[in-house]
Design a protein around this motif. Structure first.
Motif, PDB file in Angstrom:
ATOM      1  N   ILE A   1       0.812  -1.217   0.000  1.00  0.00           N
ATOM      2  CA  ILE A   1       0.000   0.000   0.000  1.00  0.00           C
ATOM      3  C   ILE A   1       0.846   1.267   0.000  1.00  0.00           C
ATOM      4  O   ILE A   1       0.575   2.192  -0.762  1.00  0.00           O
ATOM      5  CB  ILE A   1      -0.992  -0.023   1.179  1.00  0.00           C
ATOM      6  CG1 ILE A   1      -1.941  -1.218   1.003  1.00  0.00           C
ATOM      7  CG2 ILE A   1      -1.775   1.276   1.268  1.00  0.00           C
ATOM      8  CD1 ILE A   1      -2.837  -1.511   2.166  1.00  0.00           C
TER       9      ILE A   1
ATOM     10  N   PRO B   1       3.844   1.972  -1.264  1.00  0.00           N
ATOM     11  CA  PRO B   1       4.350   2.357  -2.583  1.00  0.00           C
ATOM     12  C   PRO B   1       3.277   2.953  -3.497  1.00  0.00           C
ATOM     13  O   PRO B   1       3.547   3.892  -4.247  1.00  0.00           O
ATOM     14  CB  PRO B   1       4.888   1.038  -3.161  1.00  0.00           C
ATOM     15  CG  PRO B   1       5.218   0.219  -1.963  1.00  0.00           C
ATOM     16  CD  PRO B   1       4.171   0.584  -0.937  1.00  0.00           C
ATOM     17  N   GLN B   2       2.057   2.440  -3.402  1.00  0.00           N
ATOM     18  CA  GLN B   2       0.959   3.000  -4.201  1.00  0.00           C
ATOM     19  C   GLN B   2       0.603   4.401  -3.722  1.00  0.00           C
ATOM     20  O   GLN B   2       0.341   5.289  -4.534  1.00  0.00           O
ATOM     21  CB  GLN B   2      -0.261   2.089  -4.121  1.00  0.00           C
ATOM     22  CG  GLN B   2      -0.076   0.778  -4.831  1.00  0.00           C
ATOM     23  CD  GLN B   2      -1.292  -0.122  -4.679  1.00  0.00           C
ATOM     24  OE1 GLN B   2      -2.388   0.334  -4.368  1.00  0.00           O
ATOM     25  NE2 GLN B   2      -1.101  -1.416  -4.887  1.00  0.00           N
ATOM     26  N   LEU B   3       0.588   4.608  -2.414  1.00  0.00           N
ATOM     27  CA  LEU B   3       0.293   5.932  -1.874  1.00  0.00           C
ATOM     28  C   LEU B   3       1.400   6.927  -2.224  1.00  0.00           C
ATOM     29  O   LEU B   3       1.135   8.108  -2.421  1.00  0.00           O
ATOM     30  CB  LEU B   3       0.107   5.867  -0.355  1.00  0.00           C
ATOM     31  CG  LEU B   3      -1.129   5.116   0.129  1.00  0.00           C
ATOM     32  CD1 LEU B   3      -1.082   4.940   1.653  1.00  0.00           C
ATOM     33  CD2 LEU B   3      -2.399   5.825  -0.289  1.00  0.00           C
TER      34      LEU B   3
ATOM     35  N   ALA C   1       3.395   6.917  -4.980  1.00  0.00           N
ATOM     36  CA  ALA C   1       3.584   7.237  -6.395  1.00  0.00           C
ATOM     37  C   ALA C   1       2.341   7.033  -7.253  1.00  0.00           C
ATOM     38  O   ALA C   1       2.394   7.292  -8.450  1.00  0.00           O
ATOM     39  CB  ALA C   1       4.720   6.381  -6.946  1.00  0.00           C
ATOM     40  N   GLY C   2       1.247   6.605  -6.662  1.00  0.00           N
ATOM     41  CA  GLY C   2       0.086   6.220  -7.454  1.00  0.00           C
ATOM     42  C   GLY C   2      -0.839   7.333  -7.896  1.00  0.00           C
ATOM     43  O   GLY C   2      -1.645   7.137  -8.798  1.00  0.00           O
ATOM     44  N   ALA C   3      -0.736   8.502  -7.309  1.00  0.00           N
ATOM     45  CA  ALA C   3      -1.598   9.619  -7.717  1.00  0.00           C
ATOM     46  C   ALA C   3      -1.068  10.221  -9.014  1.00  0.00           C
ATOM     47  O   ALA C   3       0.107  10.086  -9.353  1.00  0.00           O
ATOM     48  CB  ALA C   3      -1.638  10.681  -6.614  1.00  0.00           C
ATOM     49  N   ALA C   4      -1.938  10.903  -9.731  1.00  0.00           N
ATOM     50  CA  ALA C   4      -1.534  11.489 -11.013  1.00  0.00           C
ATOM     51  C   ALA C   4      -0.354  12.438 -10.859  1.00  0.00           C
ATOM     52  O   ALA C   4       0.615  12.372 -11.622  1.00  0.00           O
ATOM     53  CB  ALA C   4      -2.720  12.196 -11.654  1.00  0.00           C
TER      54      ALA C   4
ATOM     55  N   THR D   1       1.890  12.668  -8.343  1.00  0.00           N
ATOM     56  CA  THR D   1       3.116  12.033  -7.853  1.00  0.00           C
ATOM     57  C   THR D   1       3.750  11.184  -8.952  1.00  0.00           C
ATOM     58  O   THR D   1       4.975  11.124  -9.056  1.00  0.00           O
ATOM     59  CB  THR D   1       2.855  11.182  -6.600  1.00  0.00           C
ATOM     60  OG1 THR D   1       1.866  10.185  -6.899  1.00  0.00           O
ATOM     61  CG2 THR D   1       2.383  12.051  -5.450  1.00  0.00           C
ATOM     62  N   GLY D   2       2.928  10.561  -9.772  1.00  0.00           N
ATOM     63  CA  GLY D   2       3.447   9.820 -10.923  1.00  0.00           C
ATOM     64  C   GLY D   2       4.114  10.745 -11.923  1.00  0.00           C
ATOM     65  O   GLY D   2       5.190  10.461 -12.441  1.00  0.00           O
TER      66      GLY D   2
ATOM     67  N   HIS E   1       3.813  15.496   0.751  1.00  0.00           N
ATOM     68  CA  HIS E   1       3.425  14.114   0.464  1.00  0.00           C
ATOM     69  C   HIS E   1       4.108  13.120   1.409  1.00  0.00           C
ATOM     70  O   HIS E   1       3.456  12.187   1.890  1.00  0.00           O
ATOM     71  CB  HIS E   1       3.723  13.784  -1.000  1.00  0.00           C
ATOM     72  CG  HIS E   1       2.953  12.608  -1.485  1.00  0.00           C
ATOM     73  ND1 HIS E   1       1.580  12.630  -1.631  1.00  0.00           N
ATOM     74  CD2 HIS E   1       3.350  11.369  -1.824  1.00  0.00           C
ATOM     75  CE1 HIS E   1       1.167  11.445  -2.053  1.00  0.00           C
ATOM     76  NE2 HIS E   1       2.218  10.666  -2.174  1.00  0.00           N
TER      77      HIS E   1
END
Length: 154
Positions: A9, A11-13, A15-18, A20-21, A65
């Motif tokens: 979870i 790693p998704q939090l 870098a997973g948002a538009a 942050t990606g 972040h």
């Protein structure tokens, strides 16, 4: 849940948002229990083309972040949060061409507010580019039992 939260979870939090990606945020694991994010240096993230120094807005976004990740790490769960207050002290320019790291620690967690300290640096956390002090509002579901108020780390 801790291992699954950290491995799947966080790693998704991170870098997973538009945004942050788009900024290239990469989860860099927990270091002494504190989450860390890496931002690889890229020319399009530069704020001053004459010097190659990363944009100050990138540093602020990164510190905000990583502060959120510190809160979720302290709760060992994801609950919606919102930045209540963020102070960033810039100490020096980031070195051109070098990746930027950020790390943060939630030092106090109450049922409704989390307090965080964070820093951005290249190689050595003792030589920060910037430091942040922040507070986040917690929005836990009514069915979730609030964590006891108290210190959760230094």
């Amino acid at each position: 849940m801790h291992d699954n939260f950290v491995d799947a979870i966080l790693p998704q939090l991170a870098a997973g948002a538009a945004h942050t990606g788009a900024l290239g945020f990469i989860f860099d694991g927990l270091h002494d229990g504190a989450p860390r994010i890496r931002v690889p240096w890229r020319p399009d993230l530069v704020g001053d083309p004459d010097t190659g120094v990363l944009a100050g807005g990138l540093v602020t976004t990164l510190l905000d972040h990583i502060g959120g990740l510190a809160v979720w790490t302290a709760m060992d769960a994801f609950h919606p949060i919102a930045t209540l207050d963020l102070r960033v002290d810039y100490m020096r320019a980031a070195r051109p061409g070098v990746d930027l790291l950020a790390q943060a620690s939630c030092y106090r967690l109450t049922p409704t507010i989390a307090f965080v300290r964070g820093w951005a640096f290249e190689d050595d956390p003792a030589d920060p580019v910037a430091a942040a002090q922040s507070a986040y509002v917690l929005n836990r579901s009514r069915s979730a039992k609030p964590a006891p108020a108290g210190d959760v780390g230094a």
